[in-house]
Design an enzyme around this catalytic site. Structure first.
Site, PDB file in Angstrom:
ATOM      1  N   LYS A 121      33.682  36.455  15.458  1.00  0.00           N
ATOM      2  CA  LYS A 121      32.567  36.483  14.499  1.00  0.00           C
ATOM      3  C   LYS A 121      31.366  37.097  15.192  1.00  0.00           C
ATOM      4  O   LYS A 121      31.139  36.820  16.382  1.00  0.00           O
ATOM      5  CB  LYS A 121      32.235  35.075  14.004  1.00  0.00           C
ATOM      6  CG  LYS A 121      30.970  35.029  13.120  1.00  0.00           C
ATOM      7  CD  LYS A 121      30.821  33.725  12.357  1.00  0.00           C
ATOM      8  CE  LYS A 121      30.118  32.618  13.090  1.00  0.00           C
ATOM      9  NZ  LYS A 121      28.751  32.939  13.541  1.00  0.00           N
ATOM     10  N   GLU A 190      24.140  32.017   6.154  1.00  0.00           N
ATOM     11  CA  GLU A 190      23.433  30.834   6.672  1.00  0.00           C
ATOM     12  C   GLU A 190      22.029  30.744   6.090  1.00  0.00           C
ATOM     13  O   GLU A 190      21.252  31.705   6.138  1.00  0.00           O
ATOM     14  CB  GLU A 190      23.377  30.909   8.218  1.00  0.00           C
ATOM     15  CG  GLU A 190      22.663  29.720   8.841  1.00  0.00           C
ATOM     16  CD  GLU A 190      22.920  29.550  10.322  1.00  0.00           C
ATOM     17  OE1 GLU A 190      23.787  30.261  10.889  1.00  0.00           O
ATOM     18  OE2 GLU A 190      22.243  28.687  10.928  1.00  0.00           O
TER      19      GLU A 190
HETATM   20  O1  KIV Z   1      27.545  28.968  16.142  1.00  0.00           O
HETATM   21  C1  KIV Z   1      27.710  28.350  15.084  1.00  0.00           C
HETATM   22  O2  KIV Z   1      27.917  27.127  15.059  1.00  0.00           O
HETATM   23  C2  KIV Z   1      27.637  29.101  13.832  1.00  0.00           C
HETATM   24  C3  KIV Z   1      27.662  28.320  12.553  1.00  0.00           C
HETATM   25  C4  KIV Z   1      26.350  27.671  12.346  1.00  0.00           C
HETATM   26  C5  KIV Z   1      28.046  29.154  11.405  1.00  0.00           C
HETATM   27  O3  KIV Z   1      27.539  30.289  13.839  1.00  0.00           O
END
Ligand code: KIV
Length: 272
Positions: A121, A190
């Protein structure tokens, strides 16, 4: 249309897409270690995110910026060892993909090879377009992340709700469409207005997972330590606490301390 959850042997990016098509919501939580990953997987949480929030939750940093690629890989290895069913998505840490698509690809390959995670991600839209393209060209599934992107906290200057203004909302929608066209398999939104979350989820074919993006997206993610009530000082409106583990754990530690001090622990049956 809402559907009963189906039983899946293993969650893949294709399964997540099918869930969206069926109207079945996707559950996602963070994990940073083996023991927690085992419990989350036993509870059939669909996606485990090895979030760079490990920088805050595990290491005690104020922001997500300091965590390194090696540290993320270590957390991801531990999580992968605990999982049979869930899809494991690993956050690419700050500085490993911005502004240099070659470095982005190298970082993503290290994550996939060394951790055994199933996808990466990364945060941002058009600014990281080349990095997303290059990672995808190597066959690595990418999850996008728009709205409040904590790696840009020094640009935003605040953790407040994003995209309330028309111009920022329009940019977010354009970036979401661009990411889908590039081929990301899912998108995290978010801390944005619920109406905007709904609009993006309806517009995209890929699953949209919200954290503070309202109820109309295709799934929800929270930081596990927050929803368990282990972190006391973080109280955003979007957070639902399912336990008060801070208090529970503190009470247990105090009882243990008292038992040790009084000589009550260990007793005869706890001794050899
Ligand atoms: O790093 C994380 O926990 C995240 C979530 C808040 C989506 O990116």
């Amino acid at each position: 249309m809402e559907q009963q959850p189906k039983t899946y042997k293993k969650i893949t990016t294709k399964v997540l897409y099918d869930m969206k098509c069926r109207g079945e919501k996707i559950s996602m939580l963070t994990a940073y270690d083996y023991t927690m990953a085992r419990i989350l997987d036993a509870a059939q949480i669909d996606v485990l995110l090895v979030g760079d929030s490990a920088s805050n939750v595990m290491a005690g940093h104020e922001t997500t910026l300091p965590i390194t690629l090696d540290q993320m890989i270590y957390h991801a290895q531990s999580v992968v060892r605990g999982v049979d069913r869930a899809l494991v998505v690993v956050d690419m840490p700050f500085g490993t993909y911005q502004g240099n698509s070659k470095r982005a690809l190298d970082s993503a390959i290290r994550i996939m090879k060394e951790s055994g995670g199933h996808a990466v991600k990364l945060e941002g839209g058009r600014e990281v377009k080349e990095s997303v393209e290059r990672i995808l060209s190597a066959g690595i599934p990418v999850m996008g992340h728009l709205g409040l992107t904590p790696q840009s906290i020094y640009k935003f200057g605040t953790y407040t709700v994003r995209a309330k203004e028309e111009a920022e909302a329009r940019k977010l929608v354009e970036d979401a469409i661009m990411l889908e066209e590039l081929g990301v398999f899912a998108l995290v939104l978010e801390k944005i207005p619920a109406d905007l979350g709904k609009k993006v989820a309806e517009m995209l074919k890929i699953p949209v997972i919200g954290i503070g993006a309202g109820p109309h997206v295709d799934g929800q993610v929270l930081v596990t330590h927050d929803m368990l009530g282990m972190t006391k000082d973080f109280n955003p409106r979007f957070l639902r606490r399912y336990l008060d583990l801070y208090t529970e754990m503190k009470n247990a530690f105090e009882r243990y301390r008292d038992d040790v001090k009084s000589g009550d622990f260990p007793n005869e049956s706890e001794s050899y």
